[in-house]
Design a protein around this motif. Structure first.
Motif, PDB file in Angstrom:
ATOM      1  N   VAL A 150       0.839  -1.204   0.000  1.00 18.37           N
ATOM      2  CA  VAL A 150       0.000   0.000   0.000  1.00 18.37           C
ATOM      3  C   VAL A 150       0.870   1.249   0.000  1.00 18.37           C
ATOM      4  N   THR A 151       1.948   1.218   0.766  1.00 16.67           N
ATOM      5  CA  THR A 151       2.869   2.360   0.822  1.00 16.67           C
ATOM      6  C   THR A 151       3.520   2.607  -0.534  1.00 16.67           C
ATOM      7  N   MET A 152       3.920   1.540  -1.212  1.00 20.24           N
ATOM      8  CA  MET A 152       4.519   1.680  -2.543  1.00 20.24           C
ATOM      9  C   MET A 152       3.523   2.261  -3.542  1.00 20.24           C
ATOM     10  N   ALA A 153       2.257   1.842  -3.431  1.00 22.19           N
ATOM     11  CA  ALA A 153       1.240   2.319  -4.366  1.00 22.19           C
ATOM     12  C   ALA A 153       0.886   3.783  -4.130  1.00 22.19           C
ATOM     13  N   ALA A 154       1.053   4.245  -2.909  1.00 23.54           N
ATOM     14  CA  ALA A 154       0.583   5.587  -2.538  1.00 23.54           C
ATOM     15  C   ALA A 154       1.678   6.642  -2.524  1.00 23.54           C
ATOM     16  N   ASN A 155       2.946   6.238  -2.679  1.00 18.96           N
ATOM     17  CA  ASN A 155       4.041   7.197  -2.527  1.00 18.96           C
ATOM     18  C   ASN A 155       5.080   7.037  -3.632  1.00 18.96           C
ATOM     19  N   ASN A 156       5.742   8.143  -3.943  1.00 21.75           N
ATOM     20  CA  ASN A 156       6.864   8.114  -4.862  1.00 21.75           C
ATOM     21  C   ASN A 156       8.108   7.585  -4.156  1.00 21.75           C
ATOM     22  N   ARG A 159      14.497   8.314  -3.586  1.00 24.72           N
ATOM     23  CA  ARG A 159      15.889   8.360  -4.024  1.00 24.72           C
ATOM     24  C   ARG A 159      15.955   8.417  -5.556  1.00 24.72           C
ATOM     25  N   PRO A 160      16.401   9.515  -6.126  1.00 27.79           N
ATOM     26  CA  PRO A 160      16.478   9.607  -7.596  1.00 27.79           C
ATOM     27  C   PRO A 160      17.482   8.631  -8.194  1.00 27.79           C
ATOM     28  N   GLU A 161      18.500   8.248  -7.401  1.00 29.49           N
ATOM     29  CA  GLU A 161      19.510   7.325  -7.927  1.00 29.49           C
ATOM     30  C   GLU A 161      19.095   5.871  -7.795  1.00 29.49           C
ATOM     31  N   GLY A 162      17.905   5.636  -7.249  1.00 33.38           N
ATOM     32  CA  GLY A 162      17.436   4.275  -7.068  1.00 33.38           C
ATOM     33  C   GLY A 162      17.942   3.689  -5.761  1.00 33.38           C
ATOM     34  N   GLY A 163      17.698   2.421  -5.555  1.00 36.23           N
ATOM     35  CA  GLY A 163      18.086   1.755  -4.325  1.00 36.23           C
ATOM     36  C   GLY A 163      17.383   0.409  -4.244  1.00 36.23           C
ATOM     37  N   LEU A 164      17.557  -0.275  -3.122  1.00 34.32           N
ATOM     38  CA  LEU A 164      16.966  -1.603  -2.983  1.00 34.32           C
ATOM     39  C   LEU A 164      15.453  -1.563  -3.115  1.00 34.32           C
ATOM     40  N   GLY A 165      14.809  -0.620  -2.439  1.00 32.16           N
ATOM     41  CA  GLY A 165      13.354  -0.523  -2.538  1.00 32.16           C
ATOM     42  C   GLY A 165      12.882  -0.180  -3.934  1.00 32.16           C
ATOM     43  N   GLY A 166      13.692   0.600  -4.659  1.00 31.93           N
ATOM     44  CA  GLY A 166      13.315   1.004  -6.004  1.00 31.93           C
ATOM     45  C   GLY A 166      13.258  -0.141  -6.991  1.00 31.93           C
ATOM     46  N   LEU A 167      13.908  -1.244  -6.672  1.00 31.26           N
ATOM     47  CA  LEU A 167      13.878  -2.408  -7.560  1.00 31.26           C
ATOM     48  C   LEU A 167      12.473  -2.974  -7.724  1.00 31.26           C
ATOM     49  N   PHE A 168      11.601  -2.696  -6.745  1.00 31.26           N
ATOM     50  CA  PHE A 168      10.263  -3.285  -6.746  1.00 31.26           C
ATOM     51  C   PHE A 168       9.190  -2.327  -7.263  1.00 31.26           C
ATOM     52  N   SER A 170       6.901  -0.304  -9.644  1.00 30.65           N
ATOM     53  CA  SER A 170       6.432  -0.424 -11.022  1.00 30.65           C
ATOM     54  C   SER A 170       4.961  -0.057 -11.070  1.00 30.65           C
ATOM     55  N   SER A 171       4.378  -0.117 -12.248  1.00 32.29           N
ATOM     56  CA  SER A 171       2.953   0.161 -12.419  1.00 32.29           C
ATOM     57  C   SER A 171       2.091  -0.928 -11.784  1.00 32.29           C
ATOM     58  N   ARG A 172       2.715  -2.032 -11.373  1.00 35.43           N
ATOM     59  CA  ARG A 172       1.971  -3.123 -10.751  1.00 35.43           C
ATOM     60  C   ARG A 172       1.651  -2.853  -9.284  1.00 35.43           C
ATOM     61  N   SER A 173       2.227  -1.806  -8.704  1.00 37.69           N
ATOM     62  CA  SER A 173       2.112  -1.584  -7.262  1.00 37.69           C
ATOM     63  C   SER A 173       0.665  -1.465  -6.792  1.00 37.69           C
ATOM     64  N   LEU A 174      -0.157  -0.721  -7.539  1.00 38.42           N
ATOM     65  CA  LEU A 174      -1.546  -0.525  -7.124  1.00 38.42           C
ATOM     66  C   LEU A 174      -2.320  -1.835  -7.156  1.00 38.42           C
ATOM     67  N   LYS A 175      -2.177  -2.618  -8.228  1.00 35.97           N
ATOM     68  CA  LYS A 175      -2.880  -3.892  -8.313  1.00 35.97           C
ATOM     69  C   LYS A 175      -2.429  -4.837  -7.199  1.00 35.97           C
ATOM     70  N   ALA A 176      -1.126  -4.867  -6.930  1.00 35.51           N
ATOM     71  CA  ALA A 176      -0.611  -5.726  -5.876  1.00 35.51           C
ATOM     72  C   ALA A 176      -1.136  -5.288  -4.511  1.00 35.51           C
ATOM     73  N   ALA A 177      -1.236  -3.964  -4.297  1.00 34.43           N
ATOM     74  CA  ALA A 177      -1.749  -3.455  -3.024  1.00 34.43           C
ATOM     75  C   ALA A 177      -3.219  -3.825  -2.832  1.00 34.43           C
ATOM     76  N   VAL A 222       9.192   7.740  -0.101  1.00 34.74           N
ATOM     77  CA  VAL A 222       9.663   6.635   0.739  1.00 34.74           C
ATOM     78  C   VAL A 222      10.913   6.015   0.118  1.00 34.74           C
ATOM     79  N   THR A 223      11.605   5.230   0.920  1.00 31.56           N
ATOM     80  CA  THR A 223      12.791   4.495   0.475  1.00 31.56           C
ATOM     81  C   THR A 223      12.660   3.039   0.920  1.00 31.56           C
ATOM     82  N   GLY A 224      13.643   2.231   0.565  1.00 33.49           N
ATOM     83  CA  GLY A 224      13.636   0.858   1.028  1.00 33.49           C
ATOM     84  C   GLY A 224      13.648   0.780   2.543  1.00 33.49           C
ATOM     85  N   ASP A 225      14.392   1.681   3.194  1.00 35.09           N
ATOM     86  CA  ASP A 225      14.443   1.687   4.658  1.00 35.09           C
ATOM     87  C   ASP A 225      13.087   2.015   5.266  1.00 35.09           C
TER      88      ASP A 225
END
Length: 250
Positions: A150-156, A159-168, A170-177, A222-225
């Motif tokens: 839910v957090t991934m679907a609701a927030n950008n 980190r502009p450079e990416g990170g561990l959390g950024g690997l996940f 995608s546009s699938r976040s809302l459906k998964a949530a 949000v970030t991976g942390d």
């Protein structure tokens, strides 16, 4: 089933190496299985608590339940919680806060936040009878992993450079949530009834809302942390909610 095992390897310490070489290309697909992994973790936790309840007092059962919930993920989410505490509570500018969260060292704020959350979980679980501890341990990881979605679907991603959390991300976040919330509600209704299901889902969504707003204000997303911290904070909120429900229902 390959994305399922990708999620399983990321969210747990279960040593399954089958098709692990494809994890890099399947991270984004694996989020559909986050809530299911939470359900599996909760089911195993329920069995563990139920078995320990025959030979140990409540306080010891609560300790082992708490250790299980932390260790099954390799303490990944607790690490994110500590890093989030250091960065977000430093009240530095965004870039400085993000740099603090990347530092492998844990500062005073991180230690305090870590201790408070663990103590909150322990005090909540140890105040319950064994059967209700098992119920709480069943719900906590399911709600925690759903909260990540839910957090991934609701927030950008902050980190502009990416990170561990950024690997996940995608546009699938809302459906998964949405799928995760549906699974949480259906399972909670089947296991404990509609009242418990409503409380668990609302408690999870409220925790996501409050922490997401705080993260947006501090670092613009949000970030991976902070996703790991969200899981831990949601588990604490669910434990407290079960205590309240138990107290009200006598």
């Amino acid at each position: 089933m390959i994305p399922f095992f990708t999620a399983l390897r990321f969210l747990t310490v279960i040593p399954i190496s089958w098709r692990a070489e494809r994890d890099g290309e399947l991270f984004k697909q694996s989020i559909y299985y986050f809530s299911l992994i939470g359900l599996l973790i909760g089911s195993c936790g329920w069995l563990l608590v139920s078995a320990l309840g025959f030979i140990l007092p409540n306080s010891c059962v609560a300790f082992f339940a708490l250790f299980y919930l932390s260790a099954i993920s390799g303490f990944l989410h607790l690490d994110g919680l500590a890093d989030s505490g250091d960065g977000l509570l430093s009240y530095r500018p965004k870039d400085a806060s993000l740099n603090i969260m990347k530092d492998s060292r844990t500062g005073a704020m991180g230690v305090v936040v870590l201790m408070m959350v663990l103590l909150g979980k322990y005090s909540s679980l140890s105040s319950l009878p064994v059967s209700t501890i098992a119920l709480a341990v069943f719900f906590m990881p399911l709600a925690g992993r759903t909260a990540i979605l839910v957090t991934m679907a609701a927030n950008n991603y902050a980190r502009p450079e990416g990170g561990l959390g950024g690997l996940f991300y995608s546009s699938r976040s809302l459906k998964a949530a949405l799928a995760g919330c549906l699974l949480l509600f259906v399972v909670a209704t089947f296991v404990a009834g509609l009242k418990y299901a409503a409380v668990v889902v609302c408690c999870m969504l409220f925790t996501v809302l409050i922490f997401s707003l705080f993260c947006r204000k501090r670092i613009g997303g949000v970030t991976g942390d902070t996703l790991g911290a969200m899981c831990e904070l949601t588990e604490l909120a669910i434990a407290l909610a079960v205590v309240v429900m138990f107290t009200i229902n006598g």
